[in-house]
Design an enzyme around this catalytic site. Structure first.
Site, mmCIF file in Angstrom:
data_model
loop_
_atom_site.group_PDB
_atom_site.id
_atom_site.type_symbol
_atom_site.label_atom_id
_atom_site.label_comp_id
_atom_site.label_asym_id
_atom_site.label_seq_id
_atom_site.Cartn_x
_atom_site.Cartn_y
_atom_site.Cartn_z
ATOM 1 N N SER A 129 -8.215 -12.956 -0.027
ATOM 2 C CA SER A 129 -7.075 -13.347 1.308
ATOM 3 C C SER A 129 -7.465 -14.568 1.345
ATOM 4 O O SER A 129 -6.374 -14.668 2.020
ATOM 5 C CB SER A 129 -7.328 -11.634 1.682
ATOM 6 O OG SER A 129 -9.273 -11.892 2.548
ATOM 7 N N HIS A 138 -2.647 -11.751 -4.460
ATOM 8 C CA HIS A 138 -2.652 -11.458 -3.506
ATOM 9 C C HIS A 138 -1.899 -10.143 -3.666
ATOM 10 O O HIS A 138 -0.579 -10.204 -2.911
ATOM 11 C CB HIS A 138 -2.799 -12.267 -2.832
ATOM 12 C CG HIS A 138 -3.181 -11.993 -0.937
ATOM 13 N ND1 HIS A 138 -2.902 -12.776 -0.039
ATOM 14 C CD2 HIS A 138 -3.440 -11.088 -0.639
ATOM 15 C CE1 HIS A 138 -3.478 -12.100 1.152
ATOM 16 N NE2 HIS A 138 -3.811 -11.479 0.323
ATOM 17 N N GLU A 195 1.296 -11.950 -3.270
ATOM 18 C CA GLU A 195 1.678 -14.118 -3.259
ATOM 19 C C GLU A 195 0.676 -14.238 -3.531
ATOM 20 O O GLU A 195 -0.298 -14.079 -4.683
ATOM 21 C CB GLU A 195 0.785 -14.232 -1.473
ATOM 22 C CG GLU A 195 1.016 -15.650 -1.107
ATOM 23 C CD GLU A 195 -0.355 -15.724 0.092
ATOM 24 O OE1 GLU A 195 -0.902 -15.106 0.619
ATOM 25 O OE2 GLU A 195 0.529 -16.057 0.914
ATOM 26 N N ASN A 236 -2.163 -15.694 5.710
ATOM 27 C CA ASN A 236 -3.104 -15.206 5.814
ATOM 28 C C ASN A 236 -3.350 -15.967 7.039
ATOM 29 O O ASN A 236 -3.581 -16.024 8.481
ATOM 30 C CB ASN A 236 -4.451 -14.786 5.901
ATOM 31 C CG ASN A 236 -4.283 -13.274 5.374
ATOM 32 O OD1 ASN A 236 -4.507 -12.335 6.046
ATOM 33 N ND2 ASN A 236 -5.004 -12.911 4.308
HETATM 34 N N1 3HC Z 1 0.098 5.147 -0.800
HETATM 35 C C1 3HC Z 1 1.641 5.660 -0.692
HETATM 36 N N2 3HC Z 1 2.826 5.854 0.449
HETATM 37 C C2 3HC Z 1 2.463 5.458 1.475
HETATM 38 C C3 3HC Z 1 1.149 4.951 2.226
HETATM 39 C C4 3HC Z 1 0.076 5.206 0.560
HETATM 40 N N3 3HC Z 1 -1.374 4.440 0.904
HETATM 41 N N4 3HC Z 1 0.284 4.726 3.027
HETATM 42 C C5 3HC Z 1 1.940 4.965 3.780
HETATM 43 N N5 3HC Z 1 2.641 5.282 2.752
HETATM 44 C C6 3HC Z 1 4.164 4.979 2.106
HETATM 45 C C7 3HC Z 1 4.591 7.113 3.395
HETATM 46 O O1 3HC Z 1 4.156 8.206 3.071
HETATM 47 C C8 3HC Z 1 6.069 6.919 4.798
HETATM 48 O O2 3HC Z 1 6.828 7.037 3.520
HETATM 49 P P1 3HC Z 1 8.488 7.323 3.236
HETATM 50 O O3 3HC Z 1 9.075 6.399 4.108
HETATM 51 O O4 3HC Z 1 9.489 7.680 2.108
HETATM 52 O O5 3HC Z 1 8.727 8.421 4.529
HETATM 53 C C9 3HC Z 1 5.961 5.458 3.893
HETATM 54 O O6 3HC Z 1 5.406 4.415 3.987
HETATM 55 C C10 3HC Z 1 5.564 4.675 5.883
HETATM 56 O O7 3HC Z 1 4.254 5.660 6.534
HETATM 57 P P2 3HC Z 1 4.222 6.716 7.502
HETATM 58 O O8 3HC Z 1 5.844 7.368 7.724
HETATM 59 O O9 3HC Z 1 3.185 7.419 7.345
HETATM 60 O O10 3HC Z 1 3.532 5.162 8.709
HETATM 61 P P3 3HC Z 1 4.573 4.583 9.887
HETATM 62 O O11 3HC Z 1 5.824 4.669 9.485
HETATM 63 O O12 3HC Z 1 4.275 4.066 10.587
HETATM 64 O O13 3HC Z 1 3.996 3.012 7.824
HETATM 65 C C11 3HC Z 1 2.692 1.740 7.091
HETATM 66 C C12 3HC Z 1 3.209 2.570 7.804
HETATM 67 C C13 3HC Z 1 3.609 1.380 5.674
HETATM 68 C C14 3HC Z 1 1.180 1.117 7.519
HETATM 69 C C15 3HC Z 1 3.225 0.461 8.370
HETATM 70 O O14 3HC Z 1 3.215 0.283 9.388
HETATM 71 C C16 3HC Z 1 3.966 -0.810 8.684
HETATM 72 O O15 3HC Z 1 3.814 -1.718 7.046
HETATM 73 N N6 3HC Z 1 2.321 -1.678 8.579
HETATM 74 C C17 3HC Z 1 2.031 -2.613 8.874
HETATM 75 C C18 3HC Z 1 1.297 -3.420 7.197
HETATM 76 C C19 3HC Z 1 0.460 -5.006 7.091
HETATM 77 O O16 3HC Z 1 1.442 -5.412 7.470
HETATM 78 N N7 3HC Z 1 0.062 -5.228 5.850
HETATM 79 C C20 3HC Z 1 -0.676 -5.762 5.817
HETATM 80 C C21 3HC Z 1 -2.099 -6.272 5.837
HETATM 81 S S1 3HC Z 1 -1.973 -8.019 5.692
HETATM 82 C C22 3HC Z 1 -2.970 -7.468 3.701
HETATM 83 O O17 3HC Z 1 -2.400 -6.496 3.507
HETATM 84 C C23 3HC Z 1 -3.603 -9.042 3.232
HETATM 85 C C24 3HC Z 1 -4.521 -8.872 3.606
HETATM 86 O O18 3HC Z 1 -5.480 -10.225 3.036
HETATM 87 C C25 3HC Z 1 -5.521 -9.720 4.931
#
Ligand code: 3HC
Length: 284
Positions: free
Chosen positions: A120, A141, A153, A191
């Site tokens: 990351s 990434h 990315e 990031n």
């Molecule tokens: N595998 C498969 N499907 C998943 C899943 C997983 N691990 N986690 C969630 N889902 C699916 C759910 O089944 C749901 O599907 P649907 O749209 O068909 O209903 C959908 O994703 C949304 O999930 P939920 O309804 O359970 O919950 P939310 O609507 O609250 O969404 C989230 C959860 C997708 C995590 C949303 O809150 C989100 O997008 N959050 C931001 C995440 C983000 O910013 N990530 C980047 C982090 S930075 C990073 O990773 C980089 C590193 O370098 C730090």
């Protein structure tokens, strides 16, 4: 070159998601872990996430079985990489751990294999220099949760060649992801932009400007973020956030990236977010 088989090194949060999306898109996966218990945990997580997709009718049971069948477990890096077209390393964000892994991969992977790191924030140019083929080294990434987030990315190191970039771009598109190219720099783009926002949110809590809940509500309801920055920090891991901020701080030598004292204290206290059950929020 068509990528038909990949090795994913590390089955943690990112690694199991990466293995999941490759296997679900008909690319065989050698998933490499250090211990059987970690491999079992990774496989159980993949199965749970596939079940969630079956329940939502995004895939059927046959697709779930084919995906599970497409993943083979290895406990030895050299064995796991010897017949693959692409290696994606997703081991902890620690240069010494990555160095040990990449030296082994470089010895054992076929000459044509592309070497990708899911780091990351560690320099792709520096990781590439650990191998005898820096032109084939690239950053791939992914974002958590990997099965859901559309972005890959793609980070080009100083010596990454155009062919390597094209192969990785095509492989990302096969995963139904959107590849976005960036050049190697501390924190890349994702990031470098995300972490100062999270850090500033932590300063707001630390200075008593607002509670964690209220900071998150401001960003969710006012800026349409799916999660507030503090909930997201817990989700990413507060230790990971601190490591990335330190890479930005040291890389740019600019005080604007200094980690918030509250973040440092929480990491020192072992409150790392979802994975330890407590961060800015508590979890079951
Ligand atoms: N595998 C498969 N499907 C998943 C899943 C997983 N691990 N986690 C969630 N889902 C699916 C759910 O089944 C749901 O599907 P649907 O749209 O068909 O209903 C959908 O994703 C949304 O999930 P939920 O309804 O359970 O919950 P939310 O609507 O609250 O969404 C989230 C959860 C997708 C995590 C949303 O809150 C989100 O997008 N959050 C931001 C995440 C983000 O910013 N990530 C980047 C982090 S930075 C990073 O990773 C980089 C590193 O370098 C730090």
């Amino acid at each position: 070159m068509d990528v038909k088989k990949v090795a994913v090194i590390g089955g943690g949060t990112m690694g199991n998601g990466i293995a999941h999306v490759f296997a679900m898109n008909d690319i065989s996966v050698n998933l490499i872990e250090t211990k059987q218990e970690f491999a079992d945990k990774a496989v159980a997580t993949i199965e749970k996430n596939l079940d969630r997709m079956v329940k939502k009718e995004k895939i059927d049971e046959a697709k779930k079985s084919a995906t599970m069948d497409g993943i083979s477990i290895f406990l030895d890096v050299e064995e796991g990489v010897k017949d693959v077209d692409l290696v994606v390393e997703a081991v902890p964000e620690n240069f010494e751990i990555k160095k040990t892994v990449w030296e082994k991969v470089d010895k054992a992977a076929p000459d044509h294999a592309i070497l990708g790191s899911n780091t990351s924030s560690i320099s792709i140019t520096k990781l590439a220099a650990l191998t005898s083929r820096p032109e084939k080294f690239i950053g791939m990434h992914f974002f958590n949760p990997v099965p859901v987030m559309k972005l890959v990315e793609i980070v080009r190191g100083l010596q990454t060649d155009d062919e390597t970039y094209e192969i990785v771009k095509e492989a990302s598109e096969k995963l139904n992801k959107v590849p976005v190219p960036v050049n190697d720099a501390p924190g890349f783009v994702s990031n470098r932009v995300l972490m100062p926002m999270i850090n500033e949110a932590i300063f707001c809590v630390g200075e008593g400007v607002a509670t964690a809940e209220h900071v998150d509500e401001v960003m969710k309801l006012g800026m349409a973020h799916p999660m507030g920055p503090l909930r997201l920090a817990d989700f990413i891991g507060l230790d990971v956030c601190l490591d990335i901020l330190n890479v930005l701080y040291e890389g740019f030598k600019d005080p604007k990236y200094r980690p918030a004292p509250l973040l440092v204290k929480m990491v020192d206290a072992g409150k790392l977010g979802n994975k330890t059950g407590e961060g800015f929020y508590t979890y079951d």
